[in-house]
Design an enzyme around this catalytic site. Structure first.
Site, short mmCIF file in Angstrom:
data_model
loop_
_atom_site.label_atom_id
_atom_site.label_comp_id
_atom_site.label_asym_id
_atom_site.label_seq_id
_atom_site.Cartn_x
_atom_site.Cartn_y
_atom_site.Cartn_z
CB ALA A 190 -0.87 0.09 1.06
N GLY A 191 0.05 2.21 -0.65
CA GLY A 191 0.81 3.70 -0.50
C GLY A 191 1.62 4.12 -1.90
N GLY A 239 11.51 -3.77 3.98
CA GLY A 239 12.80 -4.10 3.53
C GLY A 239 13.09 -4.97 2.61
CB SER A 267 -0.38 5.63 8.93
OG SER A 267 0.29 6.65 8.72
CE LYS A 279 1.07 -1.48 5.91
NZ LYS A 279 1.32 -1.17 4.51
CG ASP A 331 -2.61 2.50 -7.72
OD1 ASP A 331 -2.91 3.65 -7.70
OD2 ASP A 331 -2.97 1.59 -8.65
CG ASN A 335 5.87 7.98 4.19
OD1 ASN A 335 4.76 8.34 4.16
ND2 ASN A 335 5.99 6.48 4.32
CG PHE A 363 -3.88 8.07 5.72
CD1 PHE A 363 -2.89 7.03 5.44
CD2 PHE A 363 -4.80 7.82 6.90
CE1 PHE A 363 -2.87 6.05 6.29
CE2 PHE A 363 -4.64 6.80 7.67
CZ PHE A 363 -3.42 5.60 7.33
CG ASN A 419 2.39 1.26 7.78
OD1 ASN A 419 3.23 2.02 7.25
ND2 ASN A 419 1.07 1.39 7.90
CG ASN A 438 3.47 9.60 8.73
OD1 ASN A 438 4.16 9.96 9.19
ND2 ASN A 438 3.40 8.67 7.47
CB THR A 439 -3.13 9.37 10.79
OG1 THR A 439 -3.09 9.42 9.41
CG2 THR A 439 -4.52 9.65 11.30
C1 LIG Z 1 5.76 6.77 0.42
C2 LIG Z 1 5.27 5.86 1.17
C3 LIG Z 1 3.94 5.91 1.42
C4 LIG Z 1 3.29 5.13 2.10
N1 LIG Z 1 1.96 4.93 2.11
C5 LIG Z 1 1.16 3.98 2.80
C6 LIG Z 1 -0.06 4.15 2.84
O1 LIG Z 1 -0.60 4.74 2.51
N2 LIG Z 1 -0.85 2.93 3.46
C7 LIG Z 1 -0.11 1.90 4.03
O2 LIG Z 1 -0.68 1.02 4.72
N3 LIG Z 1 1.44 1.81 4.06
C8 LIG Z 1 2.01 2.94 3.40
N4 LIG Z 1 3.22 2.87 3.51
C9 LIG Z 1 3.96 1.62 3.96
C10 LIG Z 1 4.44 0.58 3.04
O3 LIG Z 1 3.23 -0.11 2.35
C11 LIG Z 1 5.19 -0.55 3.44
O4 LIG Z 1 4.50 -0.98 4.74
C12 LIG Z 1 6.53 0.17 4.43
O5 LIG Z 1 7.07 1.07 3.39
C13 LIG Z 1 7.50 -1.02 4.38
O6 LIG Z 1 7.77 -1.76 3.29
P1 LIG Z 1 9.17 -1.30 2.33
O7 LIG Z 1 10.24 -1.44 3.21
O8 LIG Z 1 9.28 -2.38 1.24
O9 LIG Z 1 8.91 0.06 1.67
C14 LIG Z 1 4.13 3.78 2.64
C15 LIG Z 1 5.39 3.80 2.26
C16 LIG Z 1 6.11 4.73 1.68
C17 LIG Z 1 7.40 4.61 1.61
#
Ligand SMILES: Cc1cc2nc3c(=O)[nH]c(=O)nc-3n(C[C@H](O)[C@H](O)[C@H](O)COP(=O)(O)O)c2cc1C
Length: 354
Positions: A59-60, A287, A169, A207, A62, A108, A112, A236, A171-172
């Site tokens: 997620a995040g 990661g 998240s 999540k 698209d 980030n 939302f 997350n 960020n909320t």
């Molecule tokens: C720019 C950005 C925006 C994200 N937005 C969301 C989001 O809207 N909803 C969500 O559940 N996770 C969001 N995530 C978290 C990712 O879905 C994921 O859980 C997290 O980045 C760890 O995976 P990664 O290390 O492969 O990036 C976001 C991550 C990034 C980097």
């Protein structure tokens, strides 16, 4: 070479959020690519669905369900769109996404930003071929955050192959409070009721954050099982800032993702696996950047895995690289299917509590 791969060197020089917008626009115009038949060794059956392979787009990326079909055409076995909230929302002021290139990570604090349930629901009426999960959460200023999540479950039950409720998240402000105590059980009761009233009845996941101690994880596993949640997405982004971080942007506020998140999120995943066995589907996220890290997540207990940051940092070739490496690993271990490896190293990641 595909358009998306050709554009990667240019896109990666742009500010992160501009690069992300370019990537979405490129994907909108990407001619659908005929993919090879899925490798039978990578097929996974879980959540009452048949996944062509276990690697999903997290997620995040698209958020507004603009390009799920094109993302699936990159080779992902499934795509999770969102997080979507009932009303459109602008998110935090920019800049709010930062590359930590030296650390192979990102921070980030998007908050939302999204176009709301109605726009996404309309888009998802034209369903792509393939598995699409929808991730929902509350508006920042919602009077009743749980009601926002339950509405998301009802709104997308028809279009989503599975539903994910994001209570993690960073960020909320205050959102993560829903992951603990009596608030968690209240949330679970209402989202499960919303799912059970909806037709068709979809798999429902939550999540969670990587920043949980073992007692908090115990509570989540116990309540999620009791309420018959189908799975957990672990995890997350993290609020932690490991001392090893080198990048200039390491002090930015927000959630850290990418390589520095790999070890803590995999440990939490393994702890959940040891508590739940196979009673719930675990999606491992955090990661993953190559076949080794994807395989490690599965061996720690994930039936499915997801990535985001490595796609942004390395480009679309990461998908084929991971899929071919996973297929080789199945053969190398004398297994018939990737599912045979799930959880085999959970104990190594999460030694028993002493
Ligand atoms: C720019 C950005 C925006 C994200 N937005 C969301 C989001 O809207 N909803 C969500 O559940 N996770 C969001 N995530 C978290 C990712 O879905 C994921 O859980 C997290 O980045 C760890 O995976 P990664 O290390 O492969 O990036 C976001 C991550 C990034 C980097």
């Amino acid at each position: 070479m595909r358009l998306a791969a050709l554009a990667q060197p240019v896109v990666s020089m742009l500010p992160p959020e501009t690069a992300h917008r370019c990537a979405i626009e490129i994907l909108k115009f990407m001619p659908p690519r005929r993919r090879q038949a899925p490798d039978p060794r990578l097929k996974v059956e879980t959540l009452s669905l048949e996944f062509p392979n276990p690697l999903g787009l997290a997620a995040g990326f698209d958020k507004n369900a603009e390009v799920p079909g094109a993302a699936l055409a990159l080779g992902f076995g499934f795509v999770e769109v969102g997080t979507l909230t009932p009303l459109p929302q602008a998110g935090n002021p920019r800049p709010r996404v930062f590359r930590l290139s030296e650390d192979h990570g990102a921070i980030n604090r998007c908050g939302f930003n999204n176009e709301g349930y109605a726009r996404a629901e309309t888009r998802l009426k034209r369903r792509p071929l393939g598995i699409v999960g929808v991730n929902v959460g509350p508006n920042r200023d919602a009077a009743d955050r749980v009601a926002d999540c339950a509405l998301g479950v009802r709104t997308f039950a028809r279009q989503a192959d599975y539903l994910a409720v994001n209570v993690s998240s960073p960020n909320t402000p205050g959102l993560r409070d829903l992951m603990g105590g009596a608030a968690l059980d209240g949330l679970l009761a209402r989202i499960v009721a919303a799912r059970d009233e909806s037709e068709p009845r979809r798999p429902l996941l939550i999540k969670i954050a990587p920043d949980l101690d073992e007692r908090a994880l115990d509570h989540i596993c116990e309540r999620a099982l009791a309420r018959r949640i189908d799975g957990l997405i672990i995890a997350n982004t993290t609020l932690a800032r490991p001392a090893s971080l080198r990048s200039a942007k390491r002090g930015e506020t927000g959630g850290l993702s990418g390589r520095p998140l790999f070890a803590p999120s995999t440990r939490l995943l393994a702890q959940a696996r040891l508590r739940l066995g196979g009673a719930m589907t675990l999606i491992g996220c955090g990661g993953i950047e190559d076949a080794e890290t994807a395989l490690a997540k599965m061996e720690a207990g994930a039936t499915l895995v997801q990535l985001y940051t490595s796609l942004a940092l390395k480009g679309v070739s990461v998908v084929d690289e991971i899929l071919s490496g996973l297929a080789r690993a199945v053969a190398g271990r004398g297994a018939a299917n990737i599912a045979d490896l799930v959880g085999c190293a959970a104990g190594d990641w999460a030694p028993p509590r002493g």
